[in-house]
Design an enzyme around this catalytic site. Structure first.
Site, PDB file in Angstrom:
ATOM      1  CB  CYS A  73      -3.317  -0.490   5.493  1.00 52.48           C
ATOM      2  SG  CYS A  73      -4.436  -0.739   3.997  1.00 52.48           S
ATOM      3  CB  CYS A  84      -0.964  -0.064   1.440  1.00 51.29           C
ATOM      4  SG  CYS A  84      -1.870   1.346   1.629  1.00 51.29           S
ATOM      5  CD  GLU A  85      -0.338   5.448  -3.870  1.00 52.19           C
ATOM      6  OE1 GLU A  85      -1.021   6.285  -3.965  1.00 52.19           O
ATOM      7  OE2 GLU A  85       0.295   4.858  -4.855  1.00 52.19           O
ATOM      8  CG  HIS A  86      -2.689   5.703   1.063  1.00 55.43           C
ATOM      9  ND1 HIS A  86      -3.732   4.873   0.680  1.00 55.43           N
ATOM     10  CD2 HIS A  86      -2.426   6.529   0.156  1.00 55.43           C
ATOM     11  CE1 HIS A  86      -4.139   5.500  -0.209  1.00 55.43           C
ATOM     12  NE2 HIS A  86      -3.207   6.563  -0.821  1.00 55.43           N
ATOM     13  CG  HIS A  87      -0.889   2.972   5.925  1.00 54.05           C
ATOM     14  ND1 HIS A  87      -2.196   3.007   5.242  1.00 54.05           N
ATOM     15  CD2 HIS A  87      -0.961   4.087   7.042  1.00 54.05           C
ATOM     16  CE1 HIS A  87      -2.907   3.878   5.882  1.00 54.05           C
ATOM     17  NE2 HIS A  87      -2.262   4.295   6.849  1.00 54.05           N
ATOM     18  CG  HIS A 143      -5.998  -3.636   1.019  1.00 53.58           C
ATOM     19  ND1 HIS A 143      -5.445  -2.420   0.224  1.00 53.58           N
ATOM     20  CD2 HIS A 143      -6.787  -4.286   0.126  1.00 53.58           C
ATOM     21  CE1 HIS A 143      -5.836  -2.457  -1.015  1.00 53.58           C
ATOM     22  NE2 HIS A 143      -6.663  -3.507  -1.324  1.00 53.58           N
ATOM     23  CD  GLN A 164      -7.995  -4.563  -4.548  1.00 48.35           C
ATOM     24  OE1 GLN A 164      -7.886  -4.570  -3.499  1.00 48.35           O
ATOM     25  NE2 GLN A 164      -8.984  -5.046  -5.188  1.00 48.35           N
TER      26      GLN A 164
END
Length: 210
Positions: free
Chosen positions: A170, A99-102, A168, A140
């Protein structure tokens, strides 16, 4: 041969290798040491002394998709298909991404189908394209669109259908902490986008395993 392929390929953001100014090995290892200290642990203790080097090596593997061009995997096609022009589906392509956020794992499987227009591509190449995009920081939704986009751009089939199911971490490991929930995304181009019956046929074949 490479020059010929590049000339024939349409320009698309899906076809280019991302460019970045990578830090040195020493800088990466120093950053990992900082993160280890941030957790509250001691990066100089026996079990963590080699962790920065190991993490740097692991990251080069897990994010190797940045060094690959998915369009090149689709560059060789076959036209001797005995007139076959119906749906081709590669199901259950297992993948892991981040995940690019976490920067925590996304684990799932992709189903990819296309309607050929006079040529087909090796089935392993479809799986390879999924892996290349998966081995980058992702959402995704973006990954689903990227896979469909590059296949449509390079092969120019009558349509492409992509469905991804993934869990996910996250959501499972932090925040709401809901284990076992999955996310489903899909993208359709060409005939699939314009013809609901073709969408239904794709989904039915994926679900039934026919």
């Amino acid at each position: 041969m490479d020059a010929v392929i590049k000339k024939l390929m349409p320009k698309s953001e899906n076809l280019e290798r991302p460019s970045t100014d990578r830090p040195s090995q020493d800088e990466v290892e120093a950053a990992v040491r900082t993160l280890l200290r941030w957790t509250g642990d001691n990066p100089d203790r026996e079990g963590l002394v080699d962790t920065p080097r190991r993490v740097a090596k692991a990251y080069r593997e897990m994010f190797g998709g940045y060094d690959m061009n998915p369009a090149e995997e689709l560059g060789r096609t076959f036209e001797e298909v005995a007139g076959y022009d119906d749906l081709v589906i590669v199901r259950d392509i297992q993948f892991h991404s981040h995940c690019e956020h976490h920067m925590v794992p996304i684990i799932g499987k992709a189903h990819v189908g296309y309607l050929p227009d006079g040529k087909v591509v090796g089935l392993s190449k479809i799986a390879r394209v999924v892996d290349i995009f998966a081995h980058r920081l992702q959402t995704q939704e973006a990954m689903t669109a990227q896979i469909a986009g590059v296949i449509q751009d390079v092969l120019n089939p009558r349509g492409v259908a992509v469905m991804i199911e993934a869990e996910h971490m996250c959501m499972a490991m932090r925040g709401i902490r809901k284990q076992g929930s999955s996310t489903l995304t899909s993208t359709f181009t060409g005939v699939f986008r314009d013809t609901p019956e073709e969408q239904v046929r794709f989904v039915t074949m994926v679900r039934a395993g026919v």
